[in-house]
Design an enzyme around this catalytic site. Structure first.
Site, PDB file in Angstrom:
ATOM      1  N   CYS A   2       9.399  31.115 -26.292  1.00  0.00           N
ATOM      2  CA  CYS A   2      10.878  31.368 -26.805  1.00  0.00           C
ATOM      3  C   CYS A   2      11.307  32.653 -26.828  1.00  0.00           C
ATOM      4  CB  CYS A   2      10.973  30.935 -28.305  1.00  0.00           C
ATOM      5  SG  CYS A   2      10.588  29.248 -28.274  1.00  0.00           S
ATOM      6  N   ARG A  27      10.489  33.649 -21.017  1.00  0.00           N
ATOM      7  CA  ARG A  27       9.742  33.209 -21.946  1.00  0.00           C
ATOM      8  C   ARG A  27       9.850  31.553 -22.557  1.00  0.00           C
ATOM      9  NH1 ARG A  27       7.818  37.402 -25.007  1.00  0.00           N
ATOM     10  NH2 ARG A  27       7.579  35.830 -26.846  1.00  0.00           N
ATOM     11  N   TRP A  74      11.107  27.416 -25.719  1.00  0.00           N
ATOM     12  CA  TRP A  74      10.143  26.701 -25.115  1.00  0.00           C
ATOM     13  C   TRP A  74       9.771  25.495 -26.223  1.00  0.00           C
ATOM     14  CZ3 TRP A  74       5.095  25.891 -25.807  1.00  0.00           C
ATOM     15  CH2 TRP A  74       4.097  25.160 -24.705  1.00  0.00           C
ATOM     16  N   ASN A 100      10.769  32.298 -33.099  1.00  0.00           N
ATOM     17  CA  ASN A 100       9.818  32.161 -31.940  1.00  0.00           C
ATOM     18  C   ASN A 100       8.345  32.124 -32.894  1.00  0.00           C
ATOM     19  OD1 ASN A 100       8.195  32.428 -29.897  1.00  0.00           O
ATOM     20  ND2 ASN A 100       8.267  34.727 -29.544  1.00  0.00           N
ATOM     21  N   GLY A 101       7.509  31.132 -32.622  1.00  0.00           N
ATOM     22  CA  GLY A 101       6.608  30.821 -33.283  1.00  0.00           C
ATOM     23  C   GLY A 101       6.311  29.414 -33.780  1.00  0.00           C
ATOM     24  N   GLU A 487      -7.827  31.197  -8.599  1.00  0.00           N
ATOM     25  CA  GLU A 487      -6.569  31.864  -8.688  1.00  0.00           C
ATOM     26  C   GLU A 487      -5.595  31.315  -7.629  1.00  0.00           C
ATOM     27  OE1 GLU A 487      -4.755  33.284 -10.809  1.00  0.00           O
ATOM     28  OE2 GLU A 487      -3.189  33.964  -9.802  1.00  0.00           O
ATOM     29  N   LYS A 491      -2.354  29.140  -8.583  1.00  0.00           N
ATOM     30  CA  LYS A 491      -0.898  29.612  -8.209  1.00  0.00           C
ATOM     31  C   LYS A 491      -0.050  28.378  -7.473  1.00  0.00           C
ATOM     32  CE  LYS A 491      -0.315  32.407  -9.611  1.00  0.00           C
ATOM     33  NZ  LYS A 491      -0.657  33.478 -10.950  1.00  0.00           N
ATOM     34  N   GLU A 494       0.726  25.775 -10.309  1.00  0.00           N
ATOM     35  CA  GLU A 494       1.894  26.316 -11.258  1.00  0.00           C
ATOM     36  C   GLU A 494       3.194  26.092 -10.740  1.00  0.00           C
ATOM     37  OE1 GLU A 494       0.507  30.016 -13.876  1.00  0.00           O
ATOM     38  OE2 GLU A 494       0.385  30.215 -11.816  1.00  0.00           O
ATOM     39  N   LYS A 609       6.116  32.496 -19.467  1.00  0.00           N
ATOM     40  CA  LYS A 609       5.369  33.810 -18.996  1.00  0.00           C
ATOM     41  C   LYS A 609       4.197  34.116 -20.060  1.00  0.00           C
ATOM     42  CE  LYS A 609       4.808  37.188 -16.505  1.00  0.00           C
ATOM     43  NZ  LYS A 609       3.849  36.910 -15.104  1.00  0.00           N
TER      44      LYS A 609
HETATM   45  C1  G6P Z   1       0.710  31.942 -19.306  1.00  0.00           C
HETATM   46  C2  G6P Z   1       1.217  32.483 -17.998  1.00  0.00           C
HETATM   47  C3  G6P Z   1       0.188  33.019 -17.118  1.00  0.00           C
HETATM   48  C4  G6P Z   1      -0.859  33.882 -17.769  1.00  0.00           C
HETATM   49  C5  G6P Z   1      -1.268  33.450 -19.158  1.00  0.00           C
HETATM   50  C6  G6P Z   1      -2.182  34.348 -20.003  1.00  0.00           C
HETATM   51  O1  G6P Z   1       0.055  30.738 -18.945  1.00  0.00           O
HETATM   52  O2  G6P Z   1       2.172  31.604 -17.327  1.00  0.00           O
HETATM   53  O3  G6P Z   1       0.584  33.477 -15.713  1.00  0.00           O
HETATM   54  O4  G6P Z   1      -1.667  34.055 -16.725  1.00  0.00           O
HETATM   55  O5  G6P Z   1      -0.153  32.871 -19.912  1.00  0.00           O
HETATM   56  O6  G6P Z   1      -1.292  35.468 -20.064  1.00  0.00           O
HETATM   57  P1  G6P Z   1      -1.635  37.106 -20.353  1.00  0.00           P
HETATM   58  O7  G6P Z   1       0.119  37.640 -20.638  1.00  0.00           O
HETATM   59  O8  G6P Z   1      -2.213  37.116 -21.658  1.00  0.00           O
HETATM   60  O9  G6P Z   1      -2.217  37.539 -19.255  1.00  0.00           O
END
Ligand code: G6P
Length: 614
Positions: A2, A27, A74, A100-101, A487, A491, A494, A609
Site C-alpha cells: 500500500c 506499492r 494492496w 499501510n500494514g 530468475e 520474470k 510475474e 514492489k
Molecule cells: C516483491 C517484488 C520482487 C522482489 C521481492 C523482494 O515480491 O515484487 O520483485 O524481488 O519483493 O523484494 P526486496 O525489496 O526485498 O528485494
C-alpha cells in the site's frame, strides 16, 4: 504494501495527492482513495488503479482544500472493492485514516469496539484502528495526537498511518511501526509519503520516521516528533535527499521495466563508483575494509532474502564459496524467521533487499541480530529499514526501480556480490592472482559489455513474437547460470502470467523431462566454460522430444546454433561474469512476451514492489 500520501499547507492538495499516488502505485494498485478537507471532509474511492479514481474527480480543477490524505491499496483484509478502500472514516465521521500494514489483533479490538456499539462497514483492520482512535479520543477526552498515541499502545502489528480529525482541521497525525513513512518538509507545508517520490519535486528535505515514532503536524505549531513508547519529544533529523526526479519518470520508454533494463550499464557504473577504481587498483569497499576481520574469521555466511533478491543470494553463495572458501547458506527470509535456526558466534548474516523494507527480510534481520549474528546488509534504497537495522553494509545504487519486476536492482546485486567476493577473496588469499586480475578486468568493462548485450533487444523481441501462445516454459541452467534460470522463469511468470519453471539443467531428467513435448518451449543458458558440453547434451535430449529450444550462448558458438531453434549471443567471458550477462536477454524476452500479450508490464496483477506485510 500500500502507498500512502498526505499534504498539509497552503497549496491545493488534490494534484499533490493524485500525482503522489501515481508514483506510489508500484506499492499496490487494487483500489485507491482520497480525503480532501475544504470546510468539510470529502472522501472519494475507486476500485482499480489511481486512474480510475482520477476519473471521479473529472479534471480536478474544482477540487479545493489544502489538507488531504490518499491511499493506494494492496488488499490484505477483504477483497479489493470500494468499501474496503482507504481512507476509512470513524463512526462519527470525524476521523479519517489511511494505513499501510497489518493490525494483527484487529479481531479482538473489533469485538471490544462492537460491544461498545461501533459499527463496521468494511472487512479491514484499518477501519478498526480508526474507531479505536475515536474511542480513546472520546473516553479520555484528549486531542487527536494523544488519542493516536494511546490507541497504538493497544495495537499488535505493523503500521504506517496518517489520521485527520475534521473537528480540528489544522493538523494531521502520522505514526510508524514496521511499514515505511517519510515526511517532506517545505516552507510552512508538509508532505507525507510511503517513500519520498510523491514530494521530491517540491522538497528534498525529508524526515524518515523510525519505528515507534509519531509526528503531529500542525499548521499553527509546525511538526512535533514523539516516541510512542516513552511518550517523549524527540528532535527530528532532516535529511537532504539526493534523488533526482527524472529517475521516477519513464523518459520516453513505453514502460519503466524497459527503461530500467536499458539503464543497467549506468546502474552498474553507479554501483561500482568509488569501489572499483580501475582494473589495476585494489577494490575499495569501506565496510569490508573496516570489518575485514569479521569476514576473515567467519565460520559461515548466511544470505537471507525474498523473491528476486533470493536469486541474487543464491548466486552469492556460488561466488562466495568459490572465491572465499567459507561455507554459505541461502535462506528464504520467511522460512528462516520462523524455523528456529542455529546462529553461531562468527556467523555473518547478509540480508539482500532492493527496497530494504520487505517485511520477512526485516523480521529475519531483527531475529538474527537478537541471536548475536553480525549483520551486513545489501540494499538499494538508502535509509531503508533493513539498511538501518544492520550493523554495516553496502548500497547497490541501482537508482529508483519502479517496475514491479526487478531488473536493474538484481543486476546490481549480483555484480556487487561478485565485486565483494573478489575483494574479500583477494584479501584472504583464497583466489589465484591471475584469476582475480582477469575477473576484475571484466568487471571494469561490465557496463560496456552490457551495452553490447542490450543491442540484442531486437532479436529477443522477434523470438518473443513466436511464443505469445505458450502456456508453459522451462528454464535450464547449470552452475553459475542455474540461479539465472530461476530468475528468468520468475520474470516471465510475474509479468506475462505464463507458467514457467527454472531448473538445474541436469535435474531435468529427474522429473521435468516428462513435461517436455512440442508445446513446451525450453530456454537453456548454455554459455561456454563450466559444464558446457553437458548442457549441449541436455539440449540434444530436449530436441529429441521435439520441444523448441531458445539458447543463450557465447558469441561465435557454432555447435549450439545448429541444434537450437533460436539463440541469443552474449560476449564470451569468464564463467563468473556469464550469469550477469545471460540474465539480460531473459529480461528482454519476458518483457516483450508480456507486452505483446497486452499484460500490464509495470504493474502485474496481484503483485507489489515492496512487500511490507508477511
Ligand atoms: C516483491 C517484488 C520482487 C522482489 C521481492 C523482494 O515480491 O515484487 O520483485 O524481488 O519483493 O523484494 P526486496 O525489496 O526485498 O528485494
Amino acid at each position: 504494501m500500500c502507498g500512502i500520501v498526505g499534504y498539509i499547507g497552503n497549496k491545493d492538495a488534490y494534484p499533490i495527492l493524485i500525482n503522489g499516488l501515481k508514483k506510489l502505485e508500484y506499492r499496490g494498485y487494487d483500489s485507491s482513495g482520497i480525503m480532501l478537507y475544504d470546510k468539510k471532509a470529502s472522501v472519494k474511492k475507486a476500485k482499480g488503479k489511481v486512474s480510475d479514481l482520477e476519473v471521479l474527480y473529472k479534471n480536478g480543477k474544482e477540487q479545493k482544500g489544502c489538507i488531504g490524505i490518499g491511499h493506494t491499496r494492496w488488499a490484505t483484509h477483504g477483497p479489493p472493492n470500494k468499501i474496503n478502500s482507504h481512507p476509512h472514516l470513524s463512526n462519527s465521521g470525524d476521523l479519517s485514516l489511511i494505513h499501510n500494514g497489518i493490525i494483527e489483533n484487529y479481531d479482538a479490538l473489533k469485538a471490544i469496539l462492537s460491544k461498545k456499539g461501533y459499527l463496521f462497514k468494511s472487512e479491514t483492520d484499518s477501519e478498526v484502528l480508526v474507531n479505536l482512535i475515536e474511542e480513546v479520543k472520546k473516553t479520555k477526552k484528549v486531542k487527536l495526537g494523544k488519542a493516536v498515541l494511546l490507541a497504538l499502545k493497544q495495537v499488535v502489528g505493523a503500521y504506517a498511518i496518517v489520521v485527520f480529525d475534521s473537528t480540528n482541521p489544522t493538523e494531521i497525525v502520522t505514526a510508524k511501526l514496521g511499514s515505511p513513512l517519510a515526511i517532506g518538509v517545505g516552507d510552512s507545508e508538509y508532505y507525507i509519503g510511503s517513500d519520498p517520490s510523491p514530494f521530491l519535486e517540491f522538497t528534498k528535505r525529508c524526515i524518515y520516521l523510525n519505528d515507534h515514532e509519531m509526528a503531529i503536524i500542525s499548521l499553527k505549531k509546525g511538526l512535533t516528533l514523539r516516541e510512542i513508547k516513552k511518550d517523549s519529544i524527540i528532535d527530528p533529523y532532516i535529511e537532504n535527499l539526493k534523488h533526482n526526479i527524472e529517475e521516477v519518470e519513464k523518459g520516453g520508454y513505453a514502460h519503466f521495466m524497459l527503461k530500467e533494463i536499458f539503464e543497467q550499464p549506468q546502474s552498474i557504473k553507479d554501483t561500482f563508483r568509488g569501489r572499483l577504481l580501475s582494473q589495476s587498483l585494489p577494490i575499495k569497499i569501506s565496510s569490508i575494509e573496516e570489518h575485514f576481520n569479521k569476514f576473515k574469521s567467519a565460520t559461515r555466511i548466511i544470505f537471507i532474502s525474498c523473491g528476486t533478491s533470493w536469486h541474487a543470494s543464491l548466486l552469492g553463495e556460488y561466488f562466495f564459496e568459490e572465491l572465499l572458501r567459507i561455507p554459505v547458506e541461502v535462506e528464504y527470509a520467511s522460512e528462516f524467521r520462523y524455523r528456529n535456526p542455529i546462529i553461531n558466534k562468527g556467523d555473518i548474516v547478509i540480508p539482500i533487499s532492493q527496497s530494504g523494507e520487505t517485511a520477512d527480510t526485516l523480521a529475519a534481520v531483527k531475529m538474527a541480530k537478537k541471536r548475536g549474528a553480525f549483520l551486513y546488509g545489501i540494499c538499494n534504497v538508502v535509509g531503508s529499514s533493513i539498511a538501518r537495522e544492520t550493523d554495516t553494509g553496502i548500497y547497490t545504487h541501482a537508482g529508483s526501480e519502479i517496475g514491479v519486476a526487478s531488473t536493474k536492482a538484481f543486476s546490481c546485486q549480483i555484480s556487487l556480490l561478485l565485486l565483494m567476493a573478489l575483494d574479500i577473496g583477494n584479501r584472504m588469499n583464497t583466489i589465484e592472482e591471475k584469476r582475480y586480475k582477469r575477473v576484475l578486468k571484466e568487471l571494469s568493462n561490465l557496463p560496456e559489455t552490457i551495452e553490447k548485450v542490450l543491442s540484442s533487444a531486437k532479436k529477443a523481441e522477434s523470438i518473443a513474437n513466436k511464443f505469445l501462445k505458450a502456456s508453459n516454459f522451462l528454464y535450464l541452467g547449470r552452475g553459475y547460470n542455474f540461479p539465472i534460470a530461476l530468475e528468468g522463469a520468475l520474470k516471465l511468470k510475474e509479468i506475462s502470467y505464463i507458467h514457467a519453471e527454472g531448473y538445474p539443467a541436469a535435474e531435468m531428467k529427474h522429473g521435468p523431462i516428462a513435461l517436455i513435448d512440442k508445446n513446451m518451449p525450453v530456454v537453456v543458458i548454455a554459455t561456454k566454460k563450466g559444464n558446457y558440453q553437458k548442457v549441449v547434451s541436455n539440449i540434444m535430449e530436449i530436441k529429441a522430444r521435439e520441444a523448441e529450444v531458445i539458447a543463450i550462448v557465447s558469441e561465435g558458438d557454432k555447435e549450439i546454433e545448429v541444434i537450437a531453434d533460436h539463440f541469443i549471443e552474449i560476449p564470451e567471458c569468464d564463467e563468473l561474469i556469464a550469469p550477469i550477462l545471460a540474465n539480460i536477454p531473459l529480461q528482454l524476452l519476458s518483457y516483450y512476451i508480456a507486452d505483446k500479450k497486452g499484460c500490464d508490464v509495470d504493474q502485474p496483477r496481484n503483485l507489489a514492489k515492496s512487500v511490507t506485510v508477511e
